[in-house]
Design a protein around this motif. Structure first.
Motif, PDB file in Angstrom:
ATOM      1  N   ARG A   1      49.091  32.140  17.582  1.00 42.49           N
ATOM      2  CA  ARG A   1      49.401  31.776  18.970  1.00 42.49           C
ATOM      3  C   ARG A   1      50.698  32.464  19.365  1.00 42.49           C
ATOM      4  O   ARG A   1      51.369  33.065  18.526  1.00 42.49           O
ATOM      5  N   LEU A   2      51.057  32.338  20.632  1.00 45.30           N
ATOM      6  CA  LEU A   2      52.328  32.857  21.119  1.00 45.30           C
ATOM      7  C   LEU A   2      52.884  31.836  22.101  1.00 45.30           C
ATOM      8  O   LEU A   2      52.167  31.350  22.964  1.00 45.30           O
ATOM      9  N   ASP A   3      54.167  31.494  21.950  1.00 44.23           N
ATOM     10  CA  ASP A   3      54.775  30.465  22.808  1.00 44.23           C
ATOM     11  C   ASP A   3      55.622  31.051  23.926  1.00 44.23           C
ATOM     12  O   ASP A   3      56.053  30.320  24.821  1.00 44.23           O
TER      13      ASP A   3
ATOM     14  N   GLN B   1      47.682  30.921  25.715  1.00 41.72           N
ATOM     15  CA  GLN B   1      46.900  29.733  26.073  1.00 41.72           C
ATOM     16  C   GLN B   1      46.713  28.783  24.885  1.00 41.72           C
ATOM     17  O   GLN B   1      46.373  27.617  25.062  1.00 41.72           O
ATOM     18  N   LYS B   2      46.945  29.297  23.672  1.00 41.91           N
ATOM     19  CA  LYS B   2      46.831  28.453  22.479  1.00 41.91           C
ATOM     20  C   LYS B   2      48.111  27.672  22.201  1.00 41.91           C
ATOM     21  O   LYS B   2      48.170  26.847  21.295  1.00 41.91           O
ATOM     22  N   SER B   3      49.151  27.947  22.984  1.00 45.75           N
ATOM     23  CA  SER B   3      50.430  27.245  22.822  1.00 45.75           C
ATOM     24  C   SER B   3      50.398  25.916  23.568  1.00 45.75           C
ATOM     25  O   SER B   3      49.702  25.768  24.570  1.00 45.75           O
ATOM     26  N   GLU B   4      51.184  24.967  23.075  1.00 39.40           N
ATOM     27  CA  GLU B   4      51.311  23.699  23.790  1.00 39.40           C
ATOM     28  C   GLU B   4      51.978  23.944  25.152  1.00 39.40           C
ATOM     29  O   GLU B   4      51.540  23.438  26.177  1.00 39.40           O
ATOM     30  N   HIS B   5      53.064  24.723  25.123  1.00 39.40           N
ATOM     31  CA  HIS B   5      53.763  25.106  26.357  1.00 39.40           C
ATOM     32  C   HIS B   5      54.233  26.541  26.186  1.00 39.40           C
ATOM     33  O   HIS B   5      55.087  26.794  25.345  1.00 39.40           O
TER      34      HIS B   5
ATOM     35  N   ASN C   1      49.372  25.018  30.847  1.00 38.85           N
ATOM     36  CA  ASN C   1      50.350  25.097  29.751  1.00 38.85           C
ATOM     37  C   ASN C   1      51.099  26.424  29.714  1.00 38.85           C
ATOM     38  O   ASN C   1      51.974  26.631  28.880  1.00 38.85           O
ATOM     39  N   VAL C   2      50.759  27.370  30.629  1.00 38.01           N
ATOM     40  CA  VAL C   2      51.457  28.666  30.659  1.00 38.01           C
ATOM     41  C   VAL C   2      52.180  28.806  32.001  1.00 38.01           C
ATOM     42  O   VAL C   2      51.612  28.526  33.050  1.00 38.01           O
ATOM     43  N   ARG C   3      53.443  29.220  31.949  1.00 36.28           N
ATOM     44  CA  ARG C   3      54.195  29.406  33.188  1.00 36.28           C
ATOM     45  C   ARG C   3      54.813  30.802  33.227  1.00 36.28           C
ATOM     46  O   ARG C   3      55.043  31.424  32.178  1.00 36.28           O
TER      47      ARG C   3
ATOM     48  N   LEU D   1      59.697  23.219  32.138  1.00 30.31           N
ATOM     49  CA  LEU D   1      58.238  23.045  32.167  1.00 30.31           C
ATOM     50  C   LEU D   1      57.680  22.928  33.590  1.00 30.31           C
ATOM     51  O   LEU D   1      56.546  23.302  33.848  1.00 30.31           O
ATOM     52  N   HIS D   2      58.485  22.429  34.500  1.00 22.48           N
ATOM     53  CA  HIS D   2      58.038  22.223  35.884  1.00 22.48           C
ATOM     54  C   HIS D   2      58.073  23.500  36.708  1.00 22.48           C
ATOM     55  O   HIS D   2      57.625  23.522  37.852  1.00 22.48           O
TER      56      HIS D   2
END
Length: 248
Positions: free
Chosen positions: A95-97, A143-147, A190-192, A237-238
């Motif tokens: 994954r990638l965060d 997309q595999k990351s939590e955030h 979950n991606v910004r 996150l927002h």
């Protein structure tokens, strides 16, 4: 909020896998060290392998998580190169965060009338095409990351056209649009996607753009890291589709 006054907790990026392009010098190097010291496993991209190896050793000597090195020539990378990059990251991390799109070139400080076409193409390839393709290719890993957080490098001349900034200005105006489009079209909450304008910073690129300027009057790359940490960590996150100034 004043991003320059943001105070991240020490473990802000614990267990995060973050790719940094242009990590061998200046802001990219400072970000790699800063992210690693806040717990991230940093994947170091750059053109100069020996500089990346020095940085790798420095990060390890600080007791931060073991980094990885990913050499890739952004200006000439083929679709196959990007596929191999994806496969390598997937195999190694799954994954990638985060991605910090820091790599960039200045090009010529001259009027469009006289702007060399080959330089225009190089600037667009590194500053615009590469971050777009890299983001598109690596989205399945993000997309595999939590955030996950994708941060694009903007500029003051990316907000407002300035004479004799040519391809650099055009590429930065366009990268603001790329970031905003990714954010608006995003189907994965979950991606910004955000932009950061570092402002006047003591780097080699700045010295090339303003040879008569006293670098001691400028912010150091290390001093603008609070904004870079903010955008990569959970406190933002927002936020998506925004463009911030690191020195505000």
């Amino acid at each position: 909020m004043k991003y320059s006054e943001y105070q991240p907790r020490p473990d802000l990026l614990k267990d995060r896998i973050i790719l940094i392009t242009g990590a061998s010098d200046g802001i990219g190097r400072a970000a790699a060290l800063s992210y690693a010291l806040h717990g991230a496993t940093v994947v170091l991209h750059g053109r100069t392998l020996n500089k990346l190896e020095v940085l790798y050793d420095e990060i390890e000597s600080l007791g931060a998580p073991q980094p990885a090195i990913l050499p890739l020539q952004l200006s000439s990378a083929s679709p196959r190169d990007y596929e191999l990059l994806y496969d390598t990251l997937e195999k190694q991390f799954g994954r990638l965060d985060g991605i910090l799109h820091n790599a960039g070139i200045l090009g010529e400080r001259t009027e469009l009338e006289n702007y060399p076409i080959d330089v225009w193409d190089d600037v667009m390839a590194v500053n615009l095409r590469a971050p777009f393709i890299l983001t598109q290719e690596l989205l399945p890993l993000l997309q595999k990351s939590e955030h996950a957080s994708v941060v694009f490098a903007s500029s003051g001349v990316g907000r407002q056209v300035r004479e004799r900034w040519g391809a650099y200005s055009v590429s930065k105006i366009a990268i603001e649009a790329v970031s905003l489009l990714f954010a608006k079209e995003n189907q994965h909450p979950n991606v910004r996607f955000n932009c950061v304008n570092p402002g006047a910073t003591r780097t080699a690129m700045r010295a090339k753009a303003y040879p008569d300027e006293d670098p001691k009057t400028l912010a150091t790359p290390e001093s603008i890291m609070p904004a870079y940490l903010y955008l990569m960590g959970d406190d933002s996150l927002h936020m998506s589709g925004q463009s911030i100034d690191a020195q505000d």
